[in-house]
Design an enzyme around this catalytic site. Sequence first.
Site, PDB file in Angstrom:
ATOM      1  N   SER A  15       0.846  -1.241  -0.043  1.00  0.00           N
ATOM      2  CA  SER A  15      -0.077   0.035  -0.121  1.00  0.00           C
ATOM      3  C   SER A  15       0.872   1.203   0.040  1.00  0.00           C
ATOM      4  O   SER A  15       1.789   1.324   0.674  1.00  0.00           O
ATOM      5  CB  SER A  15      -0.873  -0.016   1.433  1.00  0.00           C
ATOM      6  OG  SER A  15      -1.430   1.379   1.568  1.00  0.00           O
ATOM      7  N   LYS A  33       2.208  -3.957   6.767  1.00  0.00           N
ATOM      8  CA  LYS A  33       2.570  -3.821   5.297  1.00  0.00           C
ATOM      9  C   LYS A  33       4.052  -3.654   4.954  1.00  0.00           C
ATOM     10  O   LYS A  33       4.596  -4.488   4.369  1.00  0.00           O
ATOM     11  CB  LYS A  33       1.919  -2.940   4.505  1.00  0.00           C
ATOM     12  CG  LYS A  33       0.342  -3.009   4.304  1.00  0.00           C
ATOM     13  CD  LYS A  33       0.062  -4.345   3.435  1.00  0.00           C
ATOM     14  CE  LYS A  33      -1.344  -4.581   3.563  1.00  0.00           C
ATOM     15  NZ  LYS A  33      -1.753  -5.981   2.603  1.00  0.00           N
ATOM     16  N   TYR A  65      -1.640  -1.110  11.110  1.00  0.00           N
ATOM     17  CA  TYR A  65      -2.118  -1.590   9.719  1.00  0.00           C
ATOM     18  C   TYR A  65      -0.806  -1.358   8.818  1.00  0.00           C
ATOM     19  O   TYR A  65      -0.291  -2.341   7.841  1.00  0.00           O
ATOM     20  CB  TYR A  65      -3.309  -1.096   9.076  1.00  0.00           C
ATOM     21  CG  TYR A  65      -3.403  -1.145   7.510  1.00  0.00           C
ATOM     22  CD1 TYR A  65      -3.654  -2.398   6.989  1.00  0.00           C
ATOM     23  CD2 TYR A  65      -3.059  -0.001   6.871  1.00  0.00           C
ATOM     24  CE1 TYR A  65      -3.875  -2.577   5.726  1.00  0.00           C
ATOM     25  CE2 TYR A  65      -3.299  -0.072   5.520  1.00  0.00           C
ATOM     26  CZ  TYR A  65      -3.423  -1.366   4.973  1.00  0.00           C
ATOM     27  OH  TYR A  65      -3.567  -1.628   3.464  1.00  0.00           O
TER      28      TYR A  65
HETATM   29  N1  UFG Z   1     -12.449  11.280   3.766  1.00  0.00           N
HETATM   30  C1  UFG Z   1     -13.461  12.104   4.307  1.00  0.00           C
HETATM   31  N2  UFG Z   1     -14.594  11.516   4.892  1.00  0.00           N
HETATM   32  C2  UFG Z   1     -14.685  10.232   4.961  1.00  0.00           C
HETATM   33  C3  UFG Z   1     -13.646   9.464   4.441  1.00  0.00           C
HETATM   34  C4  UFG Z   1     -12.649   9.967   3.589  1.00  0.00           C
HETATM   35  O1  UFG Z   1     -13.301  13.496   4.134  1.00  0.00           O
HETATM   36  O2  UFG Z   1     -15.746   9.876   5.450  1.00  0.00           O
HETATM   37  C5  UFG Z   1     -11.008  11.890   3.148  1.00  0.00           C
HETATM   38  C6  UFG Z   1      -9.994  11.535   3.846  1.00  0.00           C
HETATM   39  O3  UFG Z   1      -9.584  12.624   4.854  1.00  0.00           O
HETATM   40  C7  UFG Z   1      -8.871  11.708   2.755  1.00  0.00           C
HETATM   41  C8  UFG Z   1      -9.635  11.234   1.494  1.00  0.00           C
HETATM   42  O4  UFG Z   1     -11.142  11.215   2.071  1.00  0.00           O
HETATM   43  O5  UFG Z   1      -8.346  13.050   2.367  1.00  0.00           O
HETATM   44  C9  UFG Z   1      -9.467   9.621   1.271  1.00  0.00           C
HETATM   45  O6  UFG Z   1      -9.535   8.887   2.536  1.00  0.00           O
HETATM   46  P1  UFG Z   1      -9.763   7.301   2.514  1.00  0.00           P
HETATM   47  O7  UFG Z   1      -9.999   6.906   4.039  1.00  0.00           O
HETATM   48  O8  UFG Z   1     -10.692   6.836   1.426  1.00  0.00           O
HETATM   49  O9  UFG Z   1      -8.283   6.787   2.182  1.00  0.00           O
HETATM   50  P2  UFG Z   1      -6.876   7.232   2.689  1.00  0.00           P
HETATM   51  O10 UFG Z   1      -6.070   7.721   1.503  1.00  0.00           O
HETATM   52  O11 UFG Z   1      -6.920   7.780   3.875  1.00  0.00           O
HETATM   53  O12 UFG Z   1      -6.434   5.530   2.980  1.00  0.00           O
HETATM   54  C10 UFG Z   1      -6.424   4.874   1.944  1.00  0.00           C
HETATM   55  C11 UFG Z   1      -6.556   3.437   2.386  1.00  0.00           C
HETATM   56  C12 UFG Z   1      -5.395   2.923   3.244  1.00  0.00           C
HETATM   57  C13 UFG Z   1      -4.108   3.189   2.683  1.00  0.00           C
HETATM   58  C14 UFG Z   1      -4.109   4.656   2.440  1.00  0.00           C
HETATM   59  C15 UFG Z   1      -2.510   4.877   1.840  1.00  0.00           C
HETATM   60  O13 UFG Z   1      -7.836   3.339   3.030  1.00  0.00           O
HETATM   61  O14 UFG Z   1      -5.660   1.486   3.477  1.00  0.00           O
HETATM   62  O15 UFG Z   1      -4.797   4.827   1.359  1.00  0.00           O
HETATM   63  O16 UFG Z   1      -2.603   4.330   0.452  1.00  0.00           O
HETATM   64  F1  UFG Z   1      -3.053   2.733   3.795  1.00  0.00           F
END
Ligand code: UFG
Length: 331
Positions: free
Chosen positions: A124, A152, A148
């Site tokens: 990831s 990885k 998590y």
């Molecule tokens: N976000 C919101 N509201 C929500 C969910 C997310 O505003 O309810 C925002 C987050 O702050 C972020 C973006 O949307 O700016 C993406 O968030 P995600 O949770 O969809 O994804 P992340 O980038 O935080 O995390 C993902 C995977 C992880 C991985 C990470 C790094 O979920 O497993 O990418 O690659 F580790």
Amino acid sequence: MKILVTGGCGYIGSHTATELLEAGHEVIIVDNFSNSSPEVVDNIKEITGKDFEFYPINLLDEENFENVFKENFIDAVIHFAALKAVGESVEKPLEYYNNNIGSTLVLFRLMKKYNVNNLVFSSSATVYGNPITCPITEEFTLSVTNPYGRTKLIIEDMLRDICKVDKSLNVAILRYFNPVGAHKSGKIGENPKGIPNNLMPYITKVATGELKELNVFGDDYETHDGTGVRDYIHVIDLAKGHLKSLEKLNENPGLVTYNLGTGKGYSVFDLVNTFSRINGIDIPYKIVGRRPGDIAECYSDPTKANKELGWSAKYGIEDMCKDSWNFYRGK
Ligand code: UFG
């Protein structure tokens, strides 16, 4: 080839298994449905019109897992099976280390014992921690901020150590950015159990009315509209990256590492607005505080995978929004 897919009923695993079957490979899926359901097995068969071996077991159950190796001559393994919720991993670190690392150790032992030498590992972009700049290349410093992510990185480190001494092994470490979208048929897609952590599954649940509104985690980041920027990639493009990686392993490259992303960053508002426009559904939202551990921007430089695998992402953000909704509205 005969490919063992661990976690093959999960979100990325099921799309990859489908692509493998459609490309003419034989597939064996091992999955314990910890974040998936038995109907995925039938849905993959329905989409592809092909049959495959399925073992409903936990990888930690070494005795039963060994039977998979005894009963099949396996050419390569694609290892997806893992717990993957960042927040949950902070609450239950031991469960994450035990499950993600423990099961991988069982897998590696069995691969060695049965002389299976080709592996694609599902890593990831989380291993880049808080990158100093974007786009991110494979050479960036690695660091992690939660259990998590640490599982990885530990597995990546184990693979680097093992491959240094075992020259018969060929390993592709694939660092995924943010997978979204679903199969065009609408039969498989992302349907996490409980309240979703990730943005797209949350949006689709707001679209059906199951959840009232989206919480946007911060609008004061240094990005074009203040909300977090990520590299969203269609899950079918990601799945195809696994097939290209398997081809690469046949050249006996030893250990190789690739970013799988589009190279483009989109904000939370970009995704919400595109989803609304393409699907004709309003997504109510409210701005709340930043989510602890989140970073402003994270997007890939996918040049290495483009050049060495002959792979690049084909789908755009509109397809991602359309296909995610096409899957989820049928639930
Ligand atoms: N976000 C919101 N509201 C929500 C969910 C997310 O505003 O309810 C925002 C987050 O702050 C972020 C973006 O949307 O700016 C993406 O968030 P995600 O949770 O969809 O994804 P992340 O980038 O935080 O995390 C993902 C995977 C992880 C991985 C990470 C790094 O979920 O497993 O990418 O690659 F580790």
